[in-house]
Design a protein around this motif. Structure first.
Motif, PDB file in Angstrom:
ATOM      1  N   ARG A  30       0.832  -1.212   0.000  1.00  0.00           N
ATOM      2  CA  ARG A  30       0.000   0.000   0.000  1.00  0.00           C
ATOM      3  C   ARG A  30       0.864   1.258   0.000  1.00  0.00           C
ATOM      4  O   ARG A  30       0.601   2.204  -0.740  1.00  0.00           O
ATOM      5  N   ARG A  31       1.915   1.267   0.824  1.00  0.00           N
ATOM      6  CA  ARG A  31       2.782   2.452   0.893  1.00  0.00           C
ATOM      7  C   ARG A  31       3.520   2.687  -0.423  1.00  0.00           C
ATOM      8  O   ARG A  31       3.637   3.826  -0.876  1.00  0.00           O
ATOM      9  N   LEU A  32       4.005   1.634  -1.051  1.00  0.00           N
ATOM     10  CA  LEU A  32       4.697   1.796  -2.328  1.00  0.00           C
ATOM     11  C   LEU A  32       3.737   2.246  -3.430  1.00  0.00           C
ATOM     12  O   LEU A  32       4.080   3.109  -4.252  1.00  0.00           O
ATOM     13  N   ARG A  33       2.533   1.690  -3.448  1.00  0.00           N
ATOM     14  CA  ARG A  33       1.543   2.129  -4.435  1.00  0.00           C
ATOM     15  C   ARG A  33       1.158   3.588  -4.199  1.00  0.00           C
ATOM     16  O   ARG A  33       0.991   4.358  -5.160  1.00  0.00           O
ATOM     17  N   ALA A  34       1.026   3.995  -2.923  1.00  0.00           N
ATOM     18  CA  ALA A  34       0.699   5.396  -2.598  1.00  0.00           C
ATOM     19  C   ALA A  34       1.823   6.326  -3.043  1.00  0.00           C
ATOM     20  O   ALA A  34       1.564   7.436  -3.531  1.00  0.00           O
ATOM     21  N   LEU A  35       3.071   5.891  -2.889  1.00  0.00           N
ATOM     22  CA  LEU A  35       4.216   6.673  -3.359  1.00  0.00           C
ATOM     23  C   LEU A  35       4.109   6.891  -4.869  1.00  0.00           C
ATOM     24  O   LEU A  35       4.314   8.000  -5.373  1.00  0.00           O
ATOM     25  N   CYS A  36       3.754   5.844  -5.587  1.00  0.00           N
ATOM     26  CA  CYS A  36       3.582   5.952  -7.041  1.00  0.00           C
ATOM     27  C   CYS A  36       2.437   6.894  -7.383  1.00  0.00           C
ATOM     28  O   CYS A  36       2.582   7.764  -8.253  1.00  0.00           O
ATOM     29  N   THR A  37       1.309   6.741  -6.730  1.00  0.00           N
ATOM     30  CA  THR A  37       0.151   7.594  -6.992  1.00  0.00           C
ATOM     31  C   THR A  37       0.506   9.062  -6.782  1.00  0.00           C
ATOM     32  O   THR A  37       0.177   9.912  -7.615  1.00  0.00           O
ATOM     33  N   ALA A  38       1.204   9.356  -5.682  1.00  0.00           N
ATOM     34  CA  ALA A  38       1.604  10.740  -5.388  1.00  0.00           C
ATOM     35  C   ALA A  38       2.540  11.290  -6.460  1.00  0.00           C
ATOM     36  O   ALA A  38       2.578  12.498  -6.696  1.00  0.00           O
ATOM     37  N   ALA A  39       3.296  10.410  -7.108  1.00  0.00           N
ATOM     38  CA  ALA A  39       4.239  10.828  -8.148  1.00  0.00           C
ATOM     39  C   ALA A  39       3.601  10.843  -9.540  1.00  0.00           C
ATOM     40  O   ALA A  39       4.272  11.133 -10.522  1.00  0.00           O
ATOM     41  N   GLY A  40       2.309  10.504  -9.628  1.00  0.00           N
ATOM     42  CA  GLY A  40       1.619  10.548 -10.913  1.00  0.00           C
ATOM     43  C   GLY A  40       1.740   9.291 -11.743  1.00  0.00           C
ATOM     44  O   GLY A  40       1.628   9.331 -12.976  1.00  0.00           O
ATOM     45  N   CYS A  41       1.965   8.169 -11.081  1.00  0.00           N
ATOM     46  CA  CYS A  41       2.047   6.907 -11.818  1.00  0.00           C
ATOM     47  C   CYS A  41       1.270   5.836 -11.055  1.00  0.00           C
ATOM     48  O   CYS A  41       0.805   6.057  -9.949  1.00  0.00           O
ATOM     49  N   GLU A  42       1.136   4.694 -11.680  1.00  0.00           N
ATOM     50  CA  GLU A  42       0.424   3.570 -11.062  1.00  0.00           C
ATOM     51  C   GLU A  42       1.423   2.505 -10.649  1.00  0.00           C
ATOM     52  O   GLU A  42       2.254   2.082 -11.455  1.00  0.00           O
ATOM     53  N   GLY A  43       1.348   2.064  -9.404  1.00  0.00           N
ATOM     54  CA  GLY A  43       2.224   1.009  -8.924  1.00  0.00           C
ATOM     55  C   GLY A  43       1.532  -0.336  -8.930  1.00  0.00           C
ATOM     56  O   GLY A  43       0.365  -0.440  -8.543  1.00  0.00           O
ATOM     57  N   LEU A  44       2.261  -1.360  -9.380  1.00  0.00           N
ATOM     58  CA  LEU A  44       1.764  -2.740  -9.356  1.00  0.00           C
ATOM     59  C   LEU A  44       2.638  -3.542  -8.406  1.00  0.00           C
ATOM     60  O   LEU A  44       3.816  -3.759  -8.672  1.00  0.00           O
ATOM     61  N   PHE A  45       2.075  -3.981  -7.299  1.00  0.00           N
ATOM     62  CA  PHE A  45       2.795  -4.768  -6.308  1.00  0.00           C
ATOM     63  C   PHE A  45       2.573  -6.247  -6.616  1.00  0.00           C
ATOM     64  O   PHE A  45       1.468  -6.633  -7.019  1.00  0.00           O
ATOM     65  N   PRO A  46       3.588  -7.102  -6.473  1.00  0.00           N
ATOM     66  CA  PRO A  46       3.422  -8.518  -6.825  1.00  0.00           C
ATOM     67  C   PRO A  46       2.212  -9.201  -6.199  1.00  0.00           C
ATOM     68  O   PRO A  46       1.605 -10.066  -6.837  1.00  0.00           O
ATOM     69  N   LEU A  47       1.818  -8.784  -4.997  1.00  0.00           N
ATOM     70  CA  LEU A  47       0.650  -9.411  -4.382  1.00  0.00           C
ATOM     71  C   LEU A  47      -0.657  -8.970  -5.037  1.00  0.00           C
ATOM     72  O   LEU A  47      -1.718  -9.502  -4.723  1.00  0.00           O
ATOM     73  N   ASP A  48      -0.583  -8.004  -5.964  1.00  0.00           N
ATOM     74  CA  ASP A  48      -1.758  -7.595  -6.741  1.00  0.00           C
ATOM     75  C   ASP A  48      -2.096  -8.635  -7.803  1.00  0.00           C
ATOM     76  O   ASP A  48      -3.183  -8.598  -8.379  1.00  0.00           O
ATOM     77  N   ALA A  49      -1.169  -9.527  -8.078  1.00  0.00           N
ATOM     78  CA  ALA A  49      -1.349 -10.513  -9.148  1.00  0.00           C
ATOM     79  C   ALA A  49      -2.557 -11.393  -8.859  1.00  0.00           C
ATOM     80  O   ALA A  49      -2.781 -11.824  -7.735  1.00  0.00           O
ATOM     81  N   GLU A  50      -3.322 -11.634  -9.900  1.00  0.00           N
ATOM     82  CA  GLU A  50      -4.496 -12.493  -9.773  1.00  0.00           C
ATOM     83  C   GLU A  50      -4.096 -13.936 -10.031  1.00  0.00           C
ATOM     84  O   GLU A  50      -3.869 -14.340 -11.173  1.00  0.00           O
ATOM     85  N   VAL A  51      -3.988 -14.687  -8.950  1.00  0.00           N
ATOM     86  CA  VAL A  51      -3.620 -16.099  -9.037  1.00  0.00           C
ATOM     87  C   VAL A  51      -4.918 -16.908  -9.004  1.00  0.00           C
ATOM     88  O   VAL A  51      -5.734 -16.727  -8.107  1.00  0.00           O
ATOM     89  N   PRO A  52      -5.124 -17.770  -9.983  1.00  0.00           N
ATOM     90  CA  PRO A  52      -6.359 -18.563 -10.005  1.00  0.00           C
ATOM     91  C   PRO A  52      -6.561 -19.332  -8.695  1.00  0.00           C
ATOM     92  O   PRO A  52      -5.610 -19.888  -8.131  1.00  0.00           O
ATOM     93  N   GLY A  53      -7.794 -19.342  -8.225  1.00  0.00           N
ATOM     94  CA  GLY A  53      -8.125 -20.026  -6.979  1.00  0.00           C
ATOM     95  C   GLY A  53      -7.913 -21.524  -7.033  1.00  0.00           C
ATOM     96  O   GLY A  53      -7.735 -22.170  -6.006  1.00  0.00           O
ATOM     97  N   ASP A  54      -7.905 -22.084  -8.234  1.00  0.00           N
ATOM     98  CA  ASP A  54      -7.731 -23.525  -8.369  1.00  0.00           C
ATOM     99  C   ASP A  54      -6.271 -23.905  -8.655  1.00  0.00           C
ATOM    100  O   ASP A  54      -5.990 -24.997  -9.144  1.00  0.00           O
ATOM    101  N   ALA A  55      -5.343 -22.979  -8.337  1.00  0.00           N
ATOM    102  CA  ALA A  55      -3.927 -23.218  -8.637  1.00  0.00           C
ATOM    103  C   ALA A  55      -3.340 -24.347  -7.792  1.00  0.00           C
ATOM    104  O   ALA A  55      -2.299 -24.890  -8.137  1.00  0.00           O
ATOM    105  N   GLY A  56      -4.012 -24.704  -6.712  1.00  0.00           N
ATOM    106  CA  GLY A  56      -3.502 -25.776  -5.868  1.00  0.00           C
ATOM    107  C   GLY A  56      -2.376 -25.303  -4.975  1.00  0.00           C
ATOM    108  O   GLY A  56      -2.272 -24.124  -4.649  1.00  0.00           O
TER     109      GLY A  56
END
Length: 172
Positions: free
Chosen positions: A25-51
């Motif tokens: 959240r803090r890193l994404r907020a830093l990006c937002t404040a700087a005028g860009c979008e941050g993508l953090f690895p935990l934002d990744a959509e991992v299929p629920g059936d990945a096992g």
């Protein structure tokens, strides 16, 4: 073409931290404040059936590669992790981004040259060696030359690295 709102992949070992979500959240907020979008690895959509186990690991890899593909650039935490060098997953993400032509800026909270962090480093006539006699590269860089030399910028903190990365993107 310069993106109006660059998308920045936020690489680093923070995903292993007890407060990984908060750091993200803090890193994404830093990006937002700087005028860009941050993508953090935990934002990744991992299929629920990945096992579990290897199947889950493969799903996480593919999800994070998809985030890297969306990104215009990478901001990488190069602080040594579990040894004298950066996290190996972060090193992979840096290499992947560089191979895809995406600029990468890093930061490290640990100052000094890489060779200073190698345990039992000794200086001899042929340069620096570790306890096993293997050469320790001595370029005065913060990490292995393949990482350090591929970065467009290196700073002491994420804000400084992000500012330099955005300046690099604007200048392209």
């Amino acid at each position: 073409m310069k993106p109006e709102c660059p998308v920045i992949y936020l690489a680093g070992p923070a995903v292993f931290h007890p407060d990984a979500a908060g750091i993200g959240r803090r890193l994404r907020a830093l990006c937002t404040a700087a005028g860009c979008e941050g993508l953090f690895p935990l934002d990744a959509e991992v299929p629920g059936d990945a096992g579990r186990g290897p199947a889950q690991a493969a799903a996480i890899l593919q999800a994070n590669l998809a985030l890297l593909e969306r990104a215009d650039a990478v901001l990488a935490d190069c602080t040594p992790f579990r040894g004298p060098s950066l996290d190996p997953g972060t090193a992979f993400e840096i290499g992947y981004a560089v191979a895809r032509g995406k600029p990468v800026a890093g930061w490290s909270e640990t100052p000094g040259a890489y060779r200073l962090r190698v345990a039992q480093a000794v200086h001899c006539a042929s340069g620096w060696r570790d306890a096993g006699g293997w050469v320790i590269e001595d370029f005065g860089l913060p990490d292995n030359l393949m990482i350090s030399a591929s970065l467009v910028a290196m700073a002491d903190d994420p804000a400084g690295a992000l500012a330099q990365l955005l300046a690099h993107l604007r200048a392209r």
